[in-house]
Design a protein around this motif. Structure first.
Motif, PDB file in Angstrom:
ATOM      1  N   ARG A  12     -46.575 -24.216  -8.353  1.00 24.54           N
ATOM      2  CA  ARG A  12     -45.502 -23.885  -7.414  1.00 24.54           C
ATOM      3  C   ARG A  12     -45.901 -22.698  -6.534  1.00 24.54           C
ATOM      4  N   GLU A  15     -48.591 -23.753  -3.988  1.00 28.40           N
ATOM      5  CA  GLU A  15     -48.011 -24.520  -2.882  1.00 28.40           C
ATOM      6  C   GLU A  15     -47.310 -23.608  -1.894  1.00 28.40           C
ATOM      7  N   GLN A  16     -46.628 -22.589  -2.384  1.00 23.09           N
ATOM      8  CA  GLN A  16     -45.953 -21.640  -1.497  1.00 23.09           C
ATOM      9  C   GLN A  16     -46.958 -20.843  -0.669  1.00 23.09           C
ATOM     10  N   VAL A  18     -50.037 -21.747   0.174  1.00 28.43           N
ATOM     11  CA  VAL A  18     -50.656 -22.641   1.152  1.00 28.43           C
ATOM     12  C   VAL A  18     -49.685 -22.952   2.282  1.00 28.43           C
ATOM     13  N   ALA A  19     -48.427 -23.180   1.968  1.00 29.91           N
ATOM     14  CA  ALA A  19     -47.420 -23.430   3.005  1.00 29.91           C
ATOM     15  C   ALA A  19     -47.310 -22.241   3.951  1.00 29.91           C
ATOM     16  N   TRP A  20     -47.304 -21.029   3.392  1.00 26.77           N
ATOM     17  CA  TRP A  20     -47.216 -19.833   4.233  1.00 26.77           C
ATOM     18  C   TRP A  20     -48.445 -19.717   5.128  1.00 26.77           C
ATOM     19  N   ILE A  22     -50.338 -22.117   6.249  1.00 25.65           N
ATOM     20  CA  ILE A  22     -50.270 -23.139   7.299  1.00 25.65           C
ATOM     21  C   ILE A  22     -49.251 -22.736   8.363  1.00 25.65           C
ATOM     22  N   GLU A  23     -48.084 -22.256   7.950  1.00 27.00           N
ATOM     23  CA  GLU A  23     -47.045 -21.832   8.898  1.00 27.00           C
ATOM     24  C   GLU A  23     -47.532 -20.725   9.818  1.00 27.00           C
TER      25      GLU A  23
END
Length: 130
Positions: A12, A15-16, A18-20, A22-23
């Motif tokens: 979890r 994933e957070q 990596v999401a940050w 990418i954003e």
């Protein structure tokens, strides 16, 4: 993700992160693909086939691979192809013309160039026109 898992991050949390990334445009697959293609072409003189294969192995999307290969200028690509063929042809000191052609063709295919482009360029060099 693999690097985060290797560092002991939970799924979890990874994933957070990596999401940050990418954003905030720290991770950008298209930018990576274009940079990879440009670098391998300019520095290692790889052809489009080899670059495409390597990007596929790195799980880059086909859209981004197409974009990356499209950024390689046709004129520079042809000049590099001609230069490599000429260099290889002249480095082969012994053998018949057919043997030189075969060795040069094998070398260019190994570098990832398209046979449809290599054959005419090689024939010009073999005939002494280039």
């Amino acid at each position: 993700m693999q690097k985060l898992y290797a560092l002991g991050a939970w799924k979890r949390d990874a994933e957070q992160v990596v999401a940050w990334l990418i954003e905030n445009d720290f991770l950008n697959e298209e930018r990576f693909a274009v940079s990879f293609a440009r670098g391998k072409f300019r520095l290692k003189k790889w052809g489009k086939i080899k670059i495409k294969h390597e990007l596929t192995l790195k799980k880059v999307s086909s859209r981004n691979i197409s974009t990356a290969l499209g950024n390689i200028e046709d004129q520079a690509y042809q000049q590099t192809l001609n230069s490599l063929i000429s260099k290889k042809w002249n480095s082969l000191k012994t053998g018949t013309a057919a043997e030189k052609k075969m060795k040069t063709m094998r070398y260019m295919l190994q570098k990832g160039y398209e046979s449809i482009l290599v054959k005419p360029a090689m024939n010009k060099i073999a005939e002494g026109k280039a």
